[in-house]
Design a protein around this motif. Structure first.
Motif, mmCIF file in Angstrom:
data_model
loop_
_atom_site.group_PDB
_atom_site.id
_atom_site.type_symbol
_atom_site.label_atom_id
_atom_site.label_comp_id
_atom_site.label_asym_id
_atom_site.label_seq_id
_atom_site.Cartn_x
_atom_site.Cartn_y
_atom_site.Cartn_z
ATOM 1 N N HIS A 1 0.807 -1.225 0.000
ATOM 2 C CA HIS A 1 0.000 0.000 0.000
ATOM 3 C C HIS A 1 0.838 1.272 0.000
ATOM 4 O O HIS A 1 0.301 2.349 0.282
ATOM 5 N N HIS B 1 -2.539 5.714 -0.382
ATOM 6 C CA HIS B 1 -3.454 4.742 -0.994
ATOM 7 C C HIS B 1 -3.983 3.766 0.046
ATOM 8 O O HIS B 1 -3.333 3.475 1.055
ATOM 9 N N SER C 1 -3.279 -1.908 -2.826
ATOM 10 C CA SER C 1 -1.984 -2.172 -3.432
ATOM 11 C C SER C 1 -1.642 -1.099 -4.457
ATOM 12 O O SER C 1 -2.467 -0.724 -5.287
ATOM 13 N N VAL C 2 -0.408 -0.589 -4.401
ATOM 14 C CA VAL C 2 0.045 0.423 -5.367
ATOM 15 C C VAL C 2 0.648 -0.330 -6.543
ATOM 16 O O VAL C 2 1.650 -1.028 -6.409
ATOM 17 N N ASN C 3 0.032 -0.180 -7.719
ATOM 18 C CA ASN C 3 0.374 -1.009 -8.866
ATOM 19 C C ASN C 3 1.375 -0.381 -9.824
ATOM 20 O O ASN C 3 2.013 -1.097 -10.598
ATOM 21 N N SER D 1 0.694 7.744 -9.084
ATOM 22 C CA SER D 1 0.670 6.354 -8.637
ATOM 23 C C SER D 1 -0.756 5.837 -8.733
ATOM 24 O O SER D 1 -1.714 6.595 -8.557
ATOM 25 N N SER E 1 -3.660 2.545 -7.865
ATOM 26 C CA SER E 1 -3.919 1.634 -6.758
ATOM 27 C C SER E 1 -5.101 0.722 -7.029
ATOM 28 O O SER E 1 -5.931 0.971 -7.915
#
Length: 474
Positions: free
Chosen positions: A167, A186, A189-191, A204, A206
Motif C-alpha cells: 500500500h 493509498h 496495493s500500489v500497482n 501512482s 492503486s
C-alpha cells in the motif's frame, strides 16, 4: 584391475549352463503344470518367444564381454606407452614397425595436442572478451510486500520510485540506498508509479480504483544533524543509525495527494504522462482507459474498445501517442494528435498482453503470457519485425533508448537482454545471493546513471540496481 580372460570365459560358461538348466527346469515345471489356465498352444508359443529373448540376451552379453576385454587391453597398452614402457610401445600397431614411424606418430600426436590446446584457449578467450558484464551494484530494502513496479526520475537519474503491494510507494536515493519519501496515501496495493517528464510530480495507481498525483520531494534535515541528536554515550553507532532511519521515515512520510483522479470502477493497474506533462492516461480492470487533465483532475476522454481488463499503458516520449495492453490478447495505439483520435489494434499474441512500450520514435515492443516478445513498426502493423521466444511469461519490460536493448523480466525470476533485432545479448545472474528469488515484476533503464543503469523489482520485496556493460572488447 583387468580380470583374467580364462576366468571370465569360465564364469560365462557356468552362468550359461546355469541359465540353460534353470530354463529347462522352468519349462518342465510349466509343461507339467496341468492346472495352468493357458492352453497348451499358447504356453508353447510363450516358451518359444522367451527362449529367443534369452538367446538374444546371451549374444549381447558375450559381445559385451569381448568389447570389455578389448577396452582393457587397449587401456593397458596406452598406460604402458605413456609410462615409456617399450614393450607397451612395441605392441602399438605401426605399419612398418620402425622407430622412425613411432617417433613420427608421437610427433604428430604432440602437434595435434598443441594445436588443439592453442585453438581452444583462443576460443575461450574470445568468449570472455565478448561476454557483457552484468553486475548487481545496489539493493534497496524497505517494502513489506511484493514490489510491482520500479521507475526512474525524468529529472534526476539518481532518484527512483517503487510501487508495492504493501500500500505504499517509495522514493529512493540510488547512491545511498536510503528511502527519501514514503507515500502512504493509498488504501490498496500500489500497482504503478511514473514520474512527470516536465514537472517534479509523480502519479501512482492503486487497487482501490484511483490514481494519485503527488510531489516526490520532501524537506529533510541533514543526516548529520539527526545523528547528533543521539548522545554517543547513550547509543552505539548501529543503534544511532537505526534511530536515524526511523526518524527519517517518519519525517519523510506523505499521506495526502495533490490531486486524486476518480473515474474508474475497478482496479487502476497503471498510468502514464503524455509528453507535455499536463495530461495523463490511466488504465483499469474496468476495460477502459481515461485521459485526465493533470491540473484540474478533469476526465477529458474515456477510451473504450478493449474486451477484457487492461494490464498496462505507456505514452510516447515525444509525441501524443499512447499504447494500452489488455488481457484480450491485443494492444492498441491511440493517436491524440488527431481530433478524431484514430485507434490501431495490434493482434499478434495468443494470450494476454502484459506489456507494450515505445522503442524510439517508430517502434513498439510487446510482451505476453504466451512467452513471446515482439518488435513492431508503427508504419507496418501487419507482422512483427522480430519475435523472441521465451521460456516463461513476460512482465513489464523496458527499452534502453540509448543502447536499443530490451530488458525482459520473467515469472521464472530471470531477466533477459535482447536487441531490437531479436538477438540475444545475455541473462542477468541469479543465485542464492544475487538476483531475485521470486517473480520479477518490472525493470527500468537509467542510461545516464554512472552507478546503476538498470533497476529491477520483484515479488520477493527486493529492488535491485544493476550495472550493465554491453560493450564488446576487441
Amino acid at each position: 584391475m583387468p580380470v583374467d580372460n580364462a576366468h571370465k570365459s569360465k564364469s560365462k560358461g557356468l552362468s550359461h549352463t546355469h541359465r540353460q538348466n534353470s530354463t529347462g527346469m522352468s519349462l518342465a515345471r510349466y509343461d507339467s503344470d496341468t492346472d495352468s489356465p493357458l492352453p497348451m498352444a499358447s504356453r508353447s508359443r510363450l516358451h518359444h518367444l522367451f527362449g529367443q529373448i534369452e538367446k538374444e540376451f546371451e549374444t549381447l552379453y558375450s559381445e559385451n564381454i569381448l568389447l570389455q576385454d578389448k577396452v582393457e587391453n587397449l587401456q593397458e597398452r596406452l598406460d604402458a606407452y605413456i609410462a615409456g614402457d617399450k614393450t607397451g610401445s612395441d605392441s602399438l600397431d605401426i605399419p612398418d614397425g620402425s622407430a622412425k614411424a613411432k617417433r613420427s606418430a608421437s610427433h604428430i600426436s604432440q602437434k595435434i595436442k598443441k594445436s588443439y590446446i592453442a585453438s581452444t584457449s583462443k576460443l575461450v578467450s574470445s568468449f570472455r572478451q565478448a561476454t557483457p558484464a552484468f553486475v548487481m551494484v545496489k539493493s534497496y530494502h524497505g517494502h513489506k510486500d511484493g514490489v510491482w513496479e520500479v521507475n526512474v526520475s525524468r529529472h534526476d537519474s539518481m532518484v527512483i520510485g517503487t510501487a508495492s503491494a504493501d500500500h505504499t510507494a517509495k522514493i529512493w536515493n540510488v547512491e545511498t540506498g536510503k528511502c527519501l519519501l514514503c507515500y502512504a496515501g493509498h488504501q490498496g496495493s500500489v500497482n504503478a508509479i511514473r514520474f512527470n517528464p516536465v514537472k517534479d510530480l509523480v502519479v501512482s495507481t492503486s487497487g482501490e480504483g484511483t490514481a494519485h498525483i503527488w510531489s516526490p520531494t520532501v524537506n529533510l534535515p541533514p543526516h548529520e544533524i539527526l545523528r547528533s541528536q543521539s548522545s554517543e554515550d547513550e547509543l552505539e553507532m548501529s543503534e544511532k543509525e537505526e534511530a536515524n532511519d526511523e526518524l527519517l521515515e517518519q519525517m519523510g512520510s506523505l499521506r495526502t495527494p495533490l490531486r486524486e483522479l476518480i473515474g474508474h470502477n475497478n482496479v487502476v493497474i497503471a498510468a502514464d504522462w503524455l509528453c507535455s506533462g499536463s495530461q495523463l492516461v490511466t488504465a483499469s480492470w474496468d476495460r477502459t482507459a481515461i485521459l485526465f487533465d493533470a491540473e484540474t483532475g478533469e476526465n477529458l476522454n474515456t477510451l473504450f474498445g478493449h474486451d477484457q481488463e487492461l494490464t498496462e499503458v505507456r505514452a510516447h516520449p515525444s509525441q501524443d501517442l499512447v499504447v494500452t495492453s489488455s488481457k484480450d490478447t491485443t494492444f492498441r495505439l491511440w493517436d491524440f494528435r488527431d481530433p478524431n483520435m484514430p485507434v490501431t489494434v495490434f493482434q499478434g499474441h495468443t494470450q494476454p498482453v502484459t506489456t507494450a512500450v515505445f522503442a524510439g520514435s517508430e517502434k513498439v515492443v510487446s510482451g505476453s503470457d504466451d512467452r513471446t516478445v515482439k518488435v513492431w513498426d508503427l508504419k507496418n502493423m501487419r507482422s512483427p519485425l522480430a519475435t523472441m521466444r521465451m521460456d516463461s511469461s513476460v512482465n513489464r519490460l523496458c527499452v534502453s533508448q540509448s543502447q536499443n536493448i530490451i530488458a525482459i523480466p520473467h515469472d521464472n525470476r530471470h531477466i533477459r537482454l535482447y536487441d531490437l533485432n531479436g538477438n540475444r545479448i545475455g541473462r542477468l545472474p541469479r543465485s542464492n545471493r544475487v538476483g531475485h528469488s521470486k517473480m520479477v515484476c518490472s525493470v527500468a533503464w537509467a542510461d545516464e546513471n554512472p552507478l546503476c543503469n538498470m533497476f529491477s523489482c520483484g515479488f520477493d520485496r527486493q529492488v535491485l540496481g544493476w550495472h550493465i556493460n554491453t560493450q564488446i572488447k576487441e
